[in-house]
Design an enzyme around this catalytic site. Structure first.
Site, PDB file in Angstrom:
ATOM      1  N   ARG A 189     -25.897  14.825  17.086  1.00 25.45           N
ATOM      2  CA  ARG A 189     -25.934  13.455  16.661  1.00 25.45           C
ATOM      3  C   ARG A 189     -24.682  12.214  17.245  1.00 25.45           C
ATOM      4  O   ARG A 189     -23.513  13.112  17.580  1.00 25.45           O
ATOM      5  CB  ARG A 189     -25.380  13.612  14.798  1.00 25.45           C
ATOM      6  CG  ARG A 189     -27.197  13.314  14.134  1.00 25.45           C
ATOM      7  CD  ARG A 189     -26.784  13.881  11.943  1.00 25.45           C
ATOM      8  NE  ARG A 189     -27.617  13.764  12.145  1.00 25.45           N
ATOM      9  CZ  ARG A 189     -28.036  14.965  11.207  1.00 25.45           C
ATOM     10  NH1 ARG A 189     -27.074  15.482  10.295  1.00 25.45           N
ATOM     11  NH2 ARG A 189     -29.561  14.761  10.433  1.00 25.45           N
ATOM     12  N   ASP A 201       2.275  -0.867  11.524  1.00 20.27           N
ATOM     13  CA  ASP A 201       1.903  -2.112  12.159  1.00 20.27           C
ATOM     14  C   ASP A 201       3.274  -2.453  12.073  1.00 20.27           C
ATOM     15  O   ASP A 201       3.064  -3.955  11.877  1.00 20.27           O
ATOM     16  CB  ASP A 201       0.519  -2.568  11.592  1.00 20.27           C
ATOM     17  CG  ASP A 201       0.631  -2.515  10.059  1.00 20.27           C
ATOM     18  OD1 ASP A 201       1.505  -1.895   9.857  1.00 20.27           O
ATOM     19  OD2 ASP A 201      -0.247  -3.408   9.440  1.00 20.27           O
ATOM     20  N   ASP A 236       0.047   2.273   8.608  1.00 18.10           N
ATOM     21  CA  ASP A 236      -0.925   1.223   9.840  1.00 18.10           C
ATOM     22  C   ASP A 236      -0.036   1.319  10.791  1.00 18.10           C
ATOM     23  O   ASP A 236      -0.600   1.137  12.261  1.00 18.10           O
ATOM     24  CB  ASP A 236      -1.092   0.006   9.289  1.00 18.10           C
ATOM     25  CG  ASP A 236      -2.030   0.233   8.412  1.00 18.10           C
ATOM     26  OD1 ASP A 236      -3.413   1.501   8.177  1.00 18.10           O
ATOM     27  OD2 ASP A 236      -2.653  -1.061   7.891  1.00 18.10           O
ATOM     28  N   ASP A 292       4.882  -4.948   5.884  1.00 19.82           N
ATOM     29  CA  ASP A 292       4.983  -6.731   6.650  1.00 19.82           C
ATOM     30  C   ASP A 292       5.812  -7.524   5.180  1.00 19.82           C
ATOM     31  O   ASP A 292       6.314  -8.152   5.290  1.00 19.82           O
ATOM     32  CB  ASP A 292       3.440  -7.499   7.176  1.00 19.82           C
ATOM     33  CG  ASP A 292       3.719  -7.055   8.558  1.00 19.82           C
ATOM     34  OD1 ASP A 292       5.292  -6.842   8.533  1.00 19.82           O
ATOM     35  OD2 ASP A 292       3.164  -7.779   9.030  1.00 19.82           O
ATOM     36  N   ARG A 340      -6.617  -3.000   9.123  1.00 18.75           N
ATOM     37  CA  ARG A 340      -7.415  -4.027   9.402  1.00 18.75           C
ATOM     38  C   ARG A 340      -6.421  -4.942  10.521  1.00 18.75           C
ATOM     39  O   ARG A 340      -7.548  -5.834  11.083  1.00 18.75           O
ATOM     40  CB  ARG A 340      -6.708  -5.074   8.263  1.00 18.75           C
ATOM     41  CG  ARG A 340      -8.409  -4.928   7.710  1.00 18.75           C
ATOM     42  CD  ARG A 340      -7.864  -5.356   5.878  1.00 18.75           C
ATOM     43  NE  ARG A 340      -7.792  -4.329   4.870  1.00 18.75           N
ATOM     44  CZ  ARG A 340      -5.936  -4.558   4.472  1.00 18.75           C
ATOM     45  NH1 ARG A 340      -5.744  -5.918   4.000  1.00 18.75           N
ATOM     46  NH2 ARG A 340      -6.144  -3.894   3.034  1.00 18.75           N
ATOM     47  N   GLY A 389       0.746  -1.084   0.405  1.00 20.13           N
ATOM     48  CA  GLY A 389       0.246   0.288  -0.299  1.00 20.13           C
ATOM     49  C   GLY A 389       1.058   1.405   0.217  1.00 20.13           C
ATOM     50  O   GLY A 389       1.583   1.487   0.940  1.00 20.13           O
ATOM     51  N   ARG A 422       0.874  -5.220  -6.043  1.00 14.03           N
ATOM     52  CA  ARG A 422       0.907  -6.100  -5.513  1.00 14.03           C
ATOM     53  C   ARG A 422       1.620  -7.014  -6.256  1.00 14.03           C
ATOM     54  O   ARG A 422       0.175  -7.045  -7.600  1.00 14.03           O
ATOM     55  CB  ARG A 422      -0.813  -6.455  -5.069  1.00 14.03           C
ATOM     56  CG  ARG A 422      -0.613  -4.751  -4.056  1.00 14.03           C
ATOM     57  CD  ARG A 422      -1.437  -5.410  -2.409  1.00 14.03           C
ATOM     58  NE  ARG A 422      -2.142  -3.843  -1.795  1.00 14.03           N
ATOM     59  CZ  ARG A 422      -2.269  -3.959  -0.762  1.00 14.03           C
ATOM     60  NH1 ARG A 422      -1.214  -4.403  -0.270  1.00 14.03           N
ATOM     61  NH2 ARG A 422      -2.411  -2.646  -0.212  1.00 14.03           N
ATOM     62  N   THR A 479       4.195   2.490   6.187  1.00 11.59           N
ATOM     63  CA  THR A 479       3.132   1.881   5.429  1.00 11.59           C
ATOM     64  C   THR A 479       2.375   2.827   7.055  1.00 11.59           C
ATOM     65  O   THR A 479       2.508   2.758   7.474  1.00 11.59           O
ATOM     66  CB  THR A 479       3.062   0.624   6.103  1.00 11.59           C
ATOM     67  OG1 THR A 479       1.150   0.520   6.336  1.00 11.59           O
ATOM     68  CG2 THR A 479       3.856   0.261   7.073  1.00 11.59           C
TER      69      THR A 479
HETATM   70  P1  ATP Z   1       0.981  -2.801   3.702  1.00 12.88           P
HETATM   71  O1  ATP Z   1       1.465  -2.556   5.483  1.00 12.88           O
HETATM   72  O2  ATP Z   1       0.739  -1.140   3.345  1.00 12.88           O
HETATM   73  O3  ATP Z   1      -0.346  -3.719   2.742  1.00 12.88           O
HETATM   74  P2  ATP Z   1       2.823  -4.764   2.391  1.00 12.88           P
HETATM   75  O4  ATP Z   1       3.710  -4.187   1.776  1.00 12.88           O
HETATM   76  O5  ATP Z   1       2.264  -6.196   3.879  1.00 12.88           O
HETATM   77  O6  ATP Z   1       1.697  -3.745   2.472  1.00 12.88           O
HETATM   78  P3  ATP Z   1       1.904  -6.658   0.575  1.00 12.88           P
HETATM   79  O7  ATP Z   1       0.739  -6.720  -0.142  1.00 12.88           O
HETATM   80  O8  ATP Z   1       1.505  -7.452   1.208  1.00 12.88           O
HETATM   81  O9  ATP Z   1       1.595  -5.297   1.696  1.00 12.88           O
HETATM   82  O10 ATP Z   1       2.973  -7.223  -0.080  1.00 12.88           O
HETATM   83  C1  ATP Z   1       3.724  -6.117  -0.846  1.00 12.88           C
HETATM   84  C2  ATP Z   1       3.769  -7.025  -2.112  1.00 12.88           C
HETATM   85  O11 ATP Z   1       5.056  -8.155  -1.378  1.00 12.88           O
HETATM   86  C3  ATP Z   1       3.023  -8.276  -2.498  1.00 12.88           C
HETATM   87  O12 ATP Z   1       2.083  -8.296  -3.318  1.00 12.88           O
HETATM   88  C4  ATP Z   1       4.468 -10.069  -3.340  1.00 12.88           C
HETATM   89  O13 ATP Z   1       4.727  -8.947  -4.272  1.00 12.88           O
HETATM   90  C5  ATP Z   1       5.801  -9.448  -1.280  1.00 12.88           C
HETATM   91  N1  ATP Z   1       4.913 -10.157  -0.830  1.00 12.88           N
HETATM   92  C6  ATP Z   1       4.322 -10.907   0.260  1.00 12.88           C
HETATM   93  N2  ATP Z   1       4.607 -11.693   0.796  1.00 12.88           N
HETATM   94  C7  ATP Z   1       4.970 -12.425  -0.291  1.00 12.88           C
HETATM   95  C8  ATP Z   1       6.181 -13.812   0.412  1.00 12.88           C
HETATM   96  N3  ATP Z   1       5.531 -14.921   0.850  1.00 12.88           N
HETATM   97  N4  ATP Z   1       6.810 -14.062  -0.604  1.00 12.88           N
HETATM   98  C9  ATP Z   1       7.612 -13.013  -1.442  1.00 12.88           C
HETATM   99  N5  ATP Z   1       7.260 -11.638  -1.615  1.00 12.88           N
HETATM  100  C10 ATP Z   1       5.706 -11.624  -0.714  1.00 12.88           C
END
Ligand code: ATP
Length: 324
Positions: free
Chosen positions: A163, A130, A128, A103, A172, A11, A72, A126
């Protein structure tokens, strides 16, 4: 360490541009060559990679979103996708990578870095907040200020009509946006995923404050709250109290991701951007760089992805006291 790639993934968050800028400028400062990778891991697979220089990142420190785009990438989770990404890294002669995201981004970086023995440093970006290993993530401060501004406006209309508003904010799995904005905007109750404080607490709070003849009531609800959606909450309050309250629901949604990054986010992003490149130069790999208690901390991806940052009970206690 001469050629470093940088990407944003997951994100988007305000301040990612400031982090990209810092990574690129630090590379130039140390006579290294920065490469921008577009659309996160997807660009690594598609070889959507471009050489950058100090000028490539001019006039972006104040812009929300990410000039490198984010995506993603399911393909990156597969062996074939990783193999393709590895080929492109070799083709571009990259010596290291900075990944800005959450993450999932770090999980991908950990798998990839270990599989190909390739140095990667992560920057927590991010809204969040988190991520374990840093007090704050890039984007959180801006997002929470956006929420507070919106809730202040809702309060004006809530007060004019007596209100009760249920306001859903992002989060989430983590309630940091809800707790910080709830305290700052003077909400009556805050419902978050980490604490199932039960609907009864909300009922008690409403019953207690109804004696005070409040002219407006604001309940901030993180989207991952266990009591159901904001609409479910509204229904349950109506069941409990009948027509005592005129209720309204607002879902703030994606407005929370946008906007000019705050000063705090720009400074954090600039610091972490510089430190990520310096970390790679010092031989750091498989780690996320963060700031904890005002000090620089490098946290293993393993730990950063497996552990969750603890919700601050002290903040919840304060929220309870000042909403009496
Ligand atoms: P946000 O917290 O904003 O959602 P994020 O980095 O956690 O950010 P994700 O969509 O969970 O967002 O992960 C980003 C990208 O990281 C995924 O689209 C994927 O390309 C890669 N990714 C996530 N998990 C894995 C995994 N187990 N193995 C390889 N690549 C991964």
């Amino acid at each position: 360490m001469e050629r470093i790639g940088v990407l944003t993934s997951g994100g988007d968050a305000p301040g990612m541009n400031a982090a990209i800028r810092a990574v690129v400028r630090t590379c130039v400062y140390y006579d290294m060559i920065p490469y921008g990778i577009y659309q996160g891991y997807e660009g690594l697979i598609k070889n959507d990679i471009e050489k950058m220089d100090a000028g490539s990142v001019k006039h972006i420190i104040h812009q929300g979103g990410t000039i490198l785009k984010s995506a993603r990438s399911d393909a990156f989770k597969t062996e074939a996708g990783m193999e393709q990404a590895w080929e492109n890294i070799q083709e571009n002669n990259l010596d290291g990578l900075v990944v800005i995201g959450g993450d999932g981004t770090f999980t991908g970086a950990m798998r990839f870095g270990q599989k190909y023995d390739f140095p990667i440093v992560g920057i927590p970006g991010t809204i969040d907040n988190d991520i374990y290993g840093t007090d704050f993530t890039i984007g959180f401060d801006t997002a929470v200020n956006t929420v507070v501004e919106a809730v202040d406006k809702i309060r004006d209309t809530a007060t004019s009509h007596n209100r009760l508003f249920f306001i859903e904010v992002m989060g989430r799995d983590a309630g940091f946006i809800a707790v910080y904005s709830g305290i700052a905007a003077g909400s009556e109750e805050i419902l978050i995923p980490e604490e199932d404080r039960g609907i009864e607490k909300l009922f008690d709070s409403l019953a207690r404050t109804s004696k005070r003849n409040k002219s407006s009531r604001l309940v901030i609800v993180a989207e991952g709250d266990k009591n159901g959606s904001v609409y479910d909450l509204e229904d349950r309050v109506k069941e409990e109290f009948g027509d005592r309250y005129e209720t309204k629901v607002t879902i703030l949604g994606h407005v929370q991701r946008g906007g000019r990054p705050s000063c705090t986010d720009r400074v954090l992003a600039s610091r972490l951007g510089v430190l990520s490149v310096e970390g790679l130069r010092e031989g750091k790999r498989d780690v996320m760089v963060g700031i904890r208690d005002r000090s620089v901390r490098y946290t293993d991806f393993e730990k950063a992805t497996k552990q969750n940052p603890k919700m601050d009970d002290e903040l919840l206690r304060i929220a309870d006291i000042i909403s009496i």
